[in-house]
Design an enzyme around this catalytic site. Structure first.
Site, PDB file in Angstrom:
ATOM      1  CE  LYS A 181      -3.935  -2.151   2.312  1.00  0.00           C
ATOM      2  NZ  LYS A 181      -4.754  -2.198   3.537  1.00  0.00           N
ATOM      3  CB  ALA A 232      -1.642   0.689   8.867  1.00  0.00           C
ATOM      4  CG  ASP A 233      -3.669  -4.925   5.705  1.00  0.00           C
ATOM      5  OD1 ASP A 233      -4.471  -4.376   4.931  1.00  0.00           O
ATOM      6  OD2 ASP A 233      -3.805  -6.090   6.130  1.00  0.00           O
ATOM      7  CB  THR A 234      -5.379  -4.490  11.228  1.00  0.00           C
ATOM      8  OG1 THR A 234      -4.791  -3.225  11.567  1.00  0.00           O
ATOM      9  CG2 THR A 234      -5.612  -5.290  12.506  1.00  0.00           C
ATOM     10  N   GLY A 252       0.723  -4.262  10.326  1.00  0.00           N
ATOM     11  CA  GLY A 252       1.931  -3.792   9.660  1.00  0.00           C
ATOM     12  C   GLY A 252       1.759  -2.313   9.376  1.00  0.00           C
TER      13      GLY A 252
END
Length: 195
Positions: free
Chosen positions: A59, A73-75, A110
């Site tokens: 991203k 960010a990625d959860t 992340g």
């Protein structure tokens, strides 16, 4: 380096209102919001934490600009090796909550920061959450609302599901969707955010 970076605008590569709210808590207001529209399908045999790392980097890289800092960010919620993404419907959310009932799971986020002319900076944060054993009535009442929609694992810890948490280890803001300590450290590390 810091002098060049401090004047650059910050772009948030996420449409998540929760991430915007979390950033505001530490005094960070992005100048623009430009979500990265990417395929978030896990790779074959990809582990939950690896997916979070890969997607945040993708991203940030996809939205990188020579004129701005880009924060992405990625959860990902993981139960063992299994990835619990955003449920497509109430039936999938029900299956997720049933799986999470009475057991521990991990929430991986992340975070990536793209700085013009520099190497991508990333962090991975993992928190552990344990829910009480949930009754069918509790799950159905939760699904009657909208909190579960668009949330990894099918729940929002910042909502009524917090009452189910019997144990938590790690960063609460990470579970919401953006670990604030690590995010602030990334921004301070390039001189964009003051100490």
């Amino acid at each position: 380096m810091s002098l060049q970076v401090t004047g650059l605008p910050l772009v948030l590569a996420s449409a998540s209102p929760r991430r915007l709210e979390l950033l505001a808590r530490i005094g960070v207001v992005p100048q623009a919001i430009r979500p990265a529209d990417l395929d978030e399908t896990p790779l074959p045999a990809e582990l939950p934490h690896k997916l979070a790392e890969r997607l945040c980097a993708l991203k940030a890289s996809a939205m990188a600009s020579p004129e701005a800092l880009v924060l992405a960010a990625d959860t990902v919620v993981g139960v063992g090796r299994r990835i619990l993404g955003k449920p497509a419907d109430a039936a999938e959310a029900r299956a997720f909550l049933t799986m999470l009932s009475g057991r521990r799971h991990r929430v991986h986020t992340g975070v990536a920061l793209a700085v013009p002319g520099q190497k991508l900076r990333t962090r991975l944060v993992t928190s552990v959450v344990a829910f009480q054993r949930l009754t069918t009535a509790q799950i159905e009442a939760y699904l009657d609302g909208t909190e579960w929609q668009g949330k990894a694992g099918g729940y929002a810890i910042q909502g009524s599901a917090e009452a189910w948490v019997r144990f938590m280890s790690g960063s609460w803001s990470n579970i919401v969707g953006l670990p604030l300590f690590e995010t602030a450290q990334l921004l301070r590390g390039v001189g964009w955010l003051r100490p």
